[in-house]
Motif scaffolding. Structure first.
Motif, PDB file in Angstrom:
ATOM      1  N   GLU A 119     -44.086  80.025 -10.361  1.00  0.00           N
ATOM      2  CA  GLU A 119     -45.507  79.742 -10.116  1.00  0.00           C
ATOM      3  C   GLU A 119     -46.015  80.446  -8.859  1.00  0.00           C
ATOM      4  OE1 GLU A 119     -47.068  78.535 -12.779  1.00  0.00           O
ATOM      5  OE2 GLU A 119     -44.965  78.690 -13.380  1.00  0.00           O
ATOM      6  N   MET A 165     -53.988  86.407  -7.364  1.00  0.00           N
ATOM      7  CA  MET A 165     -54.670  86.555  -6.081  1.00  0.00           C
ATOM      8  C   MET A 165     -55.012  88.014  -5.768  1.00  0.00           C
ATOM      9  SD  MET A 165     -52.623  83.759  -3.726  1.00  0.00           S
ATOM     10  CE  MET A 165     -53.622  84.001  -2.247  1.00  0.00           C
ATOM     11  N   ASP A 215     -46.837  83.829 -10.342  1.00  0.00           N
ATOM     12  CA  ASP A 215     -48.088  83.788 -11.099  1.00  0.00           C
ATOM     13  C   ASP A 215     -49.299  83.698 -10.178  1.00  0.00           C
ATOM     14  OD1 ASP A 215     -49.291  83.521 -13.876  1.00  0.00           O
ATOM     15  OD2 ASP A 215     -50.079  81.697 -12.944  1.00  0.00           O
ATOM     16  N   THR A 216     -49.175  82.911  -9.122  1.00  0.00           N
ATOM     17  CA  THR A 216     -50.305  82.720  -8.207  1.00  0.00           C
ATOM     18  C   THR A 216     -50.594  83.987  -7.419  1.00  0.00           C
ATOM     19  OG1 THR A 216     -49.724  80.378  -8.029  1.00  0.00           O
ATOM     20  CG2 THR A 216     -51.229  81.260  -6.374  1.00  0.00           C
ATOM     21  N   SER A 255     -51.158  75.231  -8.332  1.00  0.00           N
ATOM     22  CA  SER A 255     -50.588  76.307  -7.518  1.00  0.00           C
ATOM     23  C   SER A 255     -51.641  77.033  -6.694  1.00  0.00           C
ATOM     24  CB  SER A 255     -49.830  77.296  -8.410  1.00  0.00           C
ATOM     25  OG  SER A 255     -48.771  76.641  -9.081  1.00  0.00           O
ATOM     26  N   ALA A 256     -52.886  77.060  -7.172  1.00  0.00           N
ATOM     27  CA  ALA A 256     -53.958  77.686  -6.405  1.00  0.00           C
ATOM     28  C   ALA A 256     -54.252  76.918  -5.121  1.00  0.00           C
ATOM     29  CB  ALA A 256     -55.231  77.788  -7.246  1.00  0.00           C
ATOM     30  N   CYS A 272     -49.779  76.828  -3.163  1.00  0.00           N
ATOM     31  CA  CYS A 272     -49.218  78.088  -2.662  1.00  0.00           C
ATOM     32  C   CYS A 272     -49.983  78.625  -1.449  1.00  0.00           C
ATOM     33  CB  CYS A 272     -49.154  79.125  -3.779  1.00  0.00           C
ATOM     34  SG  CYS A 272     -47.976  78.714  -5.084  1.00  0.00           S
ATOM     35  N   ALA A 323     -57.226  82.510  -5.117  1.00  0.00           N
ATOM     36  CA  ALA A 323     -56.273  82.166  -6.171  1.00  0.00           C
ATOM     37  C   ALA A 323     -56.940  81.554  -7.393  1.00  0.00           C
ATOM     38  CB  ALA A 323     -55.220  81.199  -5.624  1.00  0.00           C
ATOM     39  N   HIS A 324     -58.091  80.921  -7.200  1.00  0.00           N
ATOM     40  CA  HIS A 324     -58.731  80.176  -8.290  1.00  0.00           C
ATOM     41  C   HIS A 324     -59.958  80.883  -8.864  1.00  0.00           C
ATOM     42  CE1 HIS A 324     -59.308  76.743 -10.784  1.00  0.00           C
ATOM     43  NE2 HIS A 324     -60.321  76.221 -10.117  1.00  0.00           N
ATOM     44  N   ASP A 345     -55.264  81.085 -12.977  1.00  0.00           N
ATOM     45  CA  ASP A 345     -54.124  80.388 -12.381  1.00  0.00           C
ATOM     46  C   ASP A 345     -53.690  79.227 -13.265  1.00  0.00           C
ATOM     47  OD1 ASP A 345     -56.812  79.668 -11.407  1.00  0.00           O
ATOM     48  OD2 ASP A 345     -55.808  77.977 -10.463  1.00  0.00           O
ATOM     49  N   ASP A 346     -52.507  78.688 -12.979  1.00  0.00           N
ATOM     50  CA  ASP A 346     -51.892  77.713 -13.876  1.00  0.00           C
ATOM     51  C   ASP A 346     -52.586  76.354 -13.868  1.00  0.00           C
ATOM     52  OD1 ASP A 346     -51.045  76.454 -11.506  1.00  0.00           O
ATOM     53  OD2 ASP A 346     -49.029  77.228 -11.623  1.00  0.00           O
ATOM     54  N   HIS A 356     -55.355  72.361 -11.344  1.00  0.00           N
ATOM     55  CA  HIS A 356     -54.749  73.655 -11.053  1.00  0.00           C
ATOM     56  C   HIS A 356     -53.949  73.486  -9.761  1.00  0.00           C
ATOM     57  CE1 HIS A 356     -57.286  76.074 -13.883  1.00  0.00           C
ATOM     58  NE2 HIS A 356     -58.108  75.059 -13.706  1.00  0.00           N
TER      59      HIS A 356
END
Length: 478
Positions: free
Chosen positions: A31, A39, A34-35, A102-103, A106, A85-86, A91-92, A100
Motif C-alpha cells: 500500500e 502521488m 500504491d500510494t 493509505s492517503a 502514508c 495522495a487523494h 488511492d486504495d 481511503h
C-alpha cells in the motif's frame, strides 16, 4: 476489563508487540507502493499546488513535499502530501471504516519519519497499528455514519493517523489514549464536498491532524475521557440521536460494521489481512467500479462497440449511487463521481485512465453521447446484500447481463505484485524522467529495510512545476 475505548485502544497502540505476520507487513508495503504511485501524478494537479502555496509560508522544515524542492514542517508536508495522495481518487479503499486509509496514513508517517529520521520498518509497524485503529473506530460508527454523509476518510482517518503517529513516536498507553481524544476535535468532513477540490484536502487535513494530535499528547495537552463513547461522544454525535436504537437492532453486519467498538479483542482478527484492500483499477470513485468491471467483462466476452448498445441499465445499491451523484459532470473532479461518465468511458473507450480526466477529455462526445442511454436503478440494500447488476440491450435485440459482487483489486481478486508495479510505472510515466522513476522504485522496493525514510522522500523531490496536466496527458500516462 477496561470499558473506555480510549483506554483500550491507547493500551493496544502502545503495548502491542511488533511481531506482525509476514503477510501483514507485505500488505502494508504494497500500500505504500500504491500510494506513492498515485502521488507522483497527483503532485501536478492544480489543488496540490494551491495547498502547497497556502501552507508554505507557515513554516519551513525537514519534510519533503512530493513534486517540490522546498521542504516544510511535518504537519504541513503531511497536509500537502495527503491532498496529493487523494486528489486523483486513485488511492486504495478499506472496507471496515469505508475510508481511503493509505492517503492519510502514508503521508503522515512519511513526514514524521523523515523529521525523526526513522526507518521504513518502523513505518510499516505504525501503518499496521494505525490501520487497525482506523478500522475499529470505523466499525463502531458505520454503516450509518458514512451513509448519512460523513466522509470517513476525514472523520475516521484522523483517528487512524493519530494512532499511527503515536505508535511511531513510541508514546505510552496514557499518551496514546489522550492523543485519540485530542484527534476527535479534528474529526470533520462531509460528502457534500465530493467532486470539489476540498474532497482530497480532507485526506491532507486528516494526515496533518494525526501528527498534531500525537505531538500535543506527547507535550502533555489534556483532553476529555469520553470523546469516543459518552453522552456527547463521537459515536452518538457522528451517527445520530438514534445511535443506541440502531446499534441494538442491527441485523445485517458487513465488514464488521456493527456500531460497537471492539474492546475485548482489538487486534484479532488483524484487519489488514482479514479484509485486505480495494486497490483501484480506475481513477474514479470506487462505488462505480463493480459496474465498470461488468461492462468491460461483457465487452471482452462479446466483442461489441458502444454503437452496438441501445441501453445500459445499472442496478446498484442506493448508497453507491449516492457517491456518484453527478449525472452531467462539467469538471474533471465531478467526472470522478459520475456513474454516467465512468460507465460511458469504459463503454466508449475500452478503459478509464488518468488521461480521461482532463477538461477536454470529459467533454468529448464519444462518452457524453452515451449519457442518455445509461439508466440508474437504485436498490435499498447494502453492497454485501446486493451485487451490482449490469444489463446491456443491444441493437440486434440481445440482452447481455453481468453480476459483480466485488471489483478487481479487492480481497476476492487482489492485484499481484506485478500489477502494483505496473500501476506505479504507468502513474509515473510522463511526470518524471525514466531515471527518476527507477530511483524512486528502488527506494520503494527496499522500504522495509530502509534505515532512514529520508532516502525515499529525497527521490520524491522532483519539480512538478515543469509539467502541466496537458503535458502529462500527452505523454501517455494512464
Amino acid at each position: 476489563m477496561k470499558t473506555n475505548p480510549l483506554e483500550v485502544f491507547g493500551s493496544w497502540i502502545a503495548d502491542s508487540p511488533d511481531n506482525w505476520p509476514s503477510d501483514a507487513r507485505e500488505w502494508a508495503h504494497r500500500e505504500f507502493i500504491d500510494t506513492v504511485a498515485v502521488m507522483v501524478p497527483g503532485a501536478v494537479e492544480p489543488v496540490s499546488r494551491k495547498i502547497f502555496e497556502t501552507v508554505a509560508p507557515w513554516g519551513a522544515g525537514p519534510c519533503t513535499v512530493f513534486g517540490q524542492s522546498t521542504r516544510l514542517a511535518a504537519p504541513w508536508a503531511a497536509m500537502v502530501n495527503g491532498t496529493i495522495a487523494h486528489v486523483l481518487d486513485f488511492d486504495d479503499n478499506f472496507d471496515p471504516p469505508k475510508a481511503h486509509p493509505s492517503a492519510v496514513l502514508c503521508p503522515a508517517l512519511m513526514a514524521l519519519a523523515q523529521q525523526e529520521k526513522l526507518s521504513g520498518a518502523a513505518c510499516i509497524d505504525a501503518y499496521i497499528v494505525g490501520l487497525q485503529i482506523l478500522g475499529r473506530i470505523g466499525q463502531g460508527l458505520n454503516p450509518t455514519h458514512r451513509n448519512r454523509g460523513w466522509h470517513a476518510t476525514a472523520t475516521v482517518g484522523v483517528m487512524g493517523a493519530t494512532a499511527a503517529c503515536a505508535r511511531l513516536m513510541k508514546l505510552d498507553a496514557q499518551q496514546c489514549a489522550r492523543a485519540l481524544s485530542i484527534a476527535t476535535s479534528m474529526s470533520a468532513g462531509f460528502m457534500s464536498q465530493f467532486g470539489t477540490e476540498m474532497k482530497p484536502v480532507h485526506a491532507g487535513l486528516a494526515a496533518k491532524g494525526g501528527i498534531m494530535a500525537a505531538s500535543m499528547a506527547r507535550a502533555g495537552v489534556t483532553a476529555g475521557t469520553e470523546t469516543l463513547d459518552g453522552r456527547t461522544g463521537m459515536n452518538r454525535l457522528m451517527v445520530g440521536p438514534d445511535y443506541e436504537e440502531l446499534r441494538d437492532t442491527i441485523t445485517h453486519i458487513e465488514h464488521g460494521q456493527n456500531l460497537r467498538y471492539e474492546l475485548e479483542s482489538v487486534g484479532e482478527p488483524l484487519l489488514i489481512t482479514e479484509h485486505k484492500f480495494r486497490v483501484k483499477r480506475f481513477p474514479t470513485c470506487g462505488a462505480i467500479h463493480r459496474a465498470m468491471d461488468g461492462v468491460l467483462d461483457l465487452r471482452a466476452e462479446h466483442g461489441f462497440s458502444a454503437d452496438d448498445v441501445t441501453s445500459v441499465d445499472l442496478h446498484m445499491p442506493r448508497v453507491h449511487f449516492n457517491n456518484v451523484m453527478y449525472t452531467d459532470p462539467r469538471e474533471p473532479l465531478e467526472a470522478k463521481f459520475s456513474a454516467e461518465y465512468a460507465v460511458g468511458c469504459v463503454l466508449a473507450r475500452g478503459d478509464c485512465t488518468l488521461a480521461d480526466f482532463t477538461p477536454e477529455a470529459i467533454m468529448r462526445d464519444d462518452v457524453r453521447s452515451l449519457f442518455p442511454i445509461i439508466h440508474r436503478h437504485p436498490v435499498d440494500k447494502l453492497e454485501g446484500e446486493f451485487p451490482t447488476q449490469v444489463r446491456l440491450t443491444m441493437r440486434d435485440g440481445r440482452v447481455l447481463e453481468k453480476t459483480i459482487a466485488m471489483p478487481q483489486g479487492s480481497k476476492s481478486a487482489p492485484f499481484t505484485d506485478e500489477q502494483y508495479w505496473a500501476k506505479f510505472e504507468a502513474c509515473c510515466a510522463g511526470v518524471i524522467p525514466p531515471e527518476d522513476i527507477d530511483s524512486l522504485r528502488q527506494s520503494l522496493e527496499k522500504l522495509p529495510s530502509l534505515p532512514d525514510m529520508g532516502e525515499l522522500m529525497h527521490n520524491a523531490e522532483f519539480t512538478a512545476a515543469e509539467f502541466t496536466a496537458a503535458e502529462f496527458t500527452s505523454a501517455g500516462a494512464a
